[in-house]
Enzyme design. Sequence first.
Site, short mmCIF file in Angstrom:
data_model
loop_
_atom_site.label_atom_id
_atom_site.label_comp_id
_atom_site.label_asym_id
_atom_site.label_seq_id
_atom_site.Cartn_x
_atom_site.Cartn_y
_atom_site.Cartn_z
N TYR A 186 47.58 58.27 -7.82
CA TYR A 186 46.29 58.53 -8.31
C TYR A 186 46.02 59.68 -9.12
CZ TYR A 186 45.40 55.82 -3.77
OH TYR A 186 45.26 54.86 -2.88
N SER A 200 38.53 62.46 11.53
CA SER A 200 38.71 63.67 11.48
C SER A 200 37.95 64.33 10.32
CB SER A 200 39.92 64.19 11.59
OG SER A 200 40.82 63.65 10.26
N SER A 254 49.84 60.39 -5.24
CA SER A 254 49.27 61.35 -6.17
C SER A 254 49.73 61.60 -7.39
CB SER A 254 48.79 62.78 -5.40
OG SER A 254 47.96 63.50 -6.20
N PRO A 283 44.37 79.41 -9.23
CA PRO A 283 45.97 79.56 -9.14
C PRO A 283 46.59 77.91 -8.67
CG PRO A 283 44.77 81.13 -7.76
CD PRO A 283 44.01 80.40 -8.38
N LYS A 293 44.22 66.14 2.78
CA LYS A 293 44.53 66.24 1.67
C LYS A 293 43.73 67.55 0.78
CE LYS A 293 39.76 64.27 0.60
NZ LYS A 293 39.05 63.39 -0.05
N TYR A 311 50.62 69.97 0.91
CA TYR A 311 50.22 68.62 0.63
C TYR A 311 50.96 67.82 -0.36
CZ TYR A 311 47.18 65.54 -1.85
OH TYR A 311 46.71 64.55 -2.69
N LYS A 339 53.27 64.10 -0.01
CA LYS A 339 53.27 62.77 -0.98
C LYS A 339 54.48 62.75 -1.50
CE LYS A 339 48.86 62.25 -0.57
NZ LYS A 339 48.11 61.20 0.33
C1 UD1 Z 1 43.58 68.46 -6.90
C2 UD1 Z 1 44.79 68.88 -6.00
C3 UD1 Z 1 45.45 67.48 -6.41
C4 UD1 Z 1 45.06 66.37 -5.31
C5 UD1 Z 1 43.84 66.22 -6.06
C6 UD1 Z 1 42.92 65.18 -4.80
C7 UD1 Z 1 45.18 71.30 -6.71
C8 UD1 Z 1 45.90 71.82 -7.68
N1 UD1 Z 1 45.25 69.73 -7.18
O1 UD1 Z 1 43.69 68.05 -8.17
O2 UD1 Z 1 46.93 67.89 -5.78
O3 UD1 Z 1 45.83 65.19 -5.48
O4 UD1 Z 1 42.83 67.65 -6.12
O5 UD1 Z 1 41.64 64.90 -5.80
O6 UD1 Z 1 44.15 71.61 -6.06
N2 UD1 Z 1 37.54 72.63 -11.35
C9 UD1 Z 1 36.62 73.82 -11.74
N3 UD1 Z 1 35.81 73.99 -10.63
C10 UD1 Z 1 35.73 73.58 -9.37
C11 UD1 Z 1 36.64 72.52 -9.01
C12 UD1 Z 1 37.73 72.28 -9.92
O7 UD1 Z 1 36.81 73.93 -12.96
O8 UD1 Z 1 34.88 74.21 -8.65
C13 UD1 Z 1 38.67 72.20 -12.20
C14 UD1 Z 1 39.97 72.53 -11.92
O9 UD1 Z 1 40.42 73.78 -12.33
C15 UD1 Z 1 40.66 71.35 -12.68
C16 UD1 Z 1 39.70 70.32 -12.59
O10 UD1 Z 1 38.34 71.04 -12.18
O11 UD1 Z 1 40.91 71.69 -13.92
C17 UD1 Z 1 39.88 69.32 -11.69
O12 UD1 Z 1 40.11 69.72 -10.25
P1 UD1 Z 1 39.94 69.01 -8.91
O13 UD1 Z 1 38.84 68.21 -8.78
O14 UD1 Z 1 40.09 70.25 -7.75
O15 UD1 Z 1 41.40 68.28 -8.86
P2 UD1 Z 1 42.77 68.64 -9.47
O16 UD1 Z 1 43.13 70.02 -9.14
O17 UD1 Z 1 43.17 67.84 -10.82
#
Ligand code: UD1
Length: 345
Positions: A184, A36, A127, A303, A87, A152, A156
């Site tokens: 993780y 999927s 997670s 957010p 996820k 989500y 978990k």
């Molecule tokens: C996210 C999920 C988490 C999940 C994990 C799986 C949220 C709030 N949390 O973790 O529940 O288990 O993914 O991999 O969504 N960032 C940027 N620009 C971007 C994308 C991300 O600045 O385009 C920053 C985010 O603000 C964060 C960091 O990069 O500070 C990591 O982000 P991300 O890879 O989405 O992981 P998490 O948010 O930690």
Amino acid sequence: MSKTVLVSGGAGYIGSHVSVELINSGYNVVVADNMSNCDMTCFEGVKKITGKDDIPFYQIDCCDYESVVKLFDEQKIDAVIHFAAYKAVGESVAQPIMYYRNNLVSFLNILEAAKNHGGCNVLFSSSATVYGEAQDLPVTEQTPRLPATSPYGNTKQMCEDILRDVVKATAGSEGVVKGIALRYFNPIGAHPSALIGELPRGVPNNLVPFITQTAVGKRECLSIFGNDYPTEDGTCLRDYIDIVDLAKAHVAAVARMLDDRMKEGYEIFNVGTGRPVSVYELVTVFEKVNGLKLNYKFAPRRPGDVVAIWADTRLANEELGWQAERPLEETLASAWAWEKHLAEK
Ligand code: UD1
């Protein structure tokens, strides 16, 4: 006789890397996936990397109990690693019923089939999201879980609890289930062969795929969400764990279950590096190691993001005899190699 591990969701990003490490460690692997959220790229990659082209593959939906039972009837499964789940945090907020149904029912089916087939060892892919906005850092496995902020995250927590309860209820019965939950942190990177890696559909939510897609020209500009957080450079801190290191933690956990080395019927381990890295630092290292300039800008906070979270990894280090080894530079080079491999296809 080699033991057999069922990898549900085994054609996906983490599942394919885990399958490679299991096979390389002498286990038989059976893959189940409903496809999927992936295509056959990674499953084909697993076969190429391991040189094993007869890996049993079941294209089934684990939400369909009959299909799961048929698999357990046909294969002698010694352990299950359960990845098959949705996820995407934002999507789970918009579609909670779909998330609860998929993530809970598939896991319940796996557990029921395992129990009814004489018991099994079950590894659940959890997670760090279960810790929420933890105050004391780094987080240990004893750090209290906070109420989940998305369906989500809630699935978990719920699946962890379901596993714990099933382990308790089956102890001493004919269908003993033993369980490990691996929490993780942020898995990133790709296999050194660049034959398997992360394949997000649509616009990536996660940071590293967004970075590599920007670098390759698929996206115009990376938005760094927030540079006014109370951290040294104002961007969020995370614990980025290399995908191959993460996969090896699964092999260590499976061996612990199969060799009867567990101290409790249900155990939890953090899987991270123990080192906080800021979003800005990650971008800088990516640019440096790959010799390129990334188009990025600072944007408002996203957010739901926590300021900082990283793992206390001592329990996994001591009990699993495992630790993260691959340097961040190498991991980010592998992520870029994988993106380039995709671009050449
Ligand atoms: C996210 C999920 C988490 C999940 C994990 C799986 C949220 C709030 N949390 O973790 O529940 O288990 O993914 O991999 O969504 N960032 C940027 N620009 C971007 C994308 C991300 O600045 O385009 C920053 C985010 O603000 C964060 C960091 O990069 O500070 C990591 O982000 P991300 O890879 O989405 O992981 P998490 O948010 O930690």
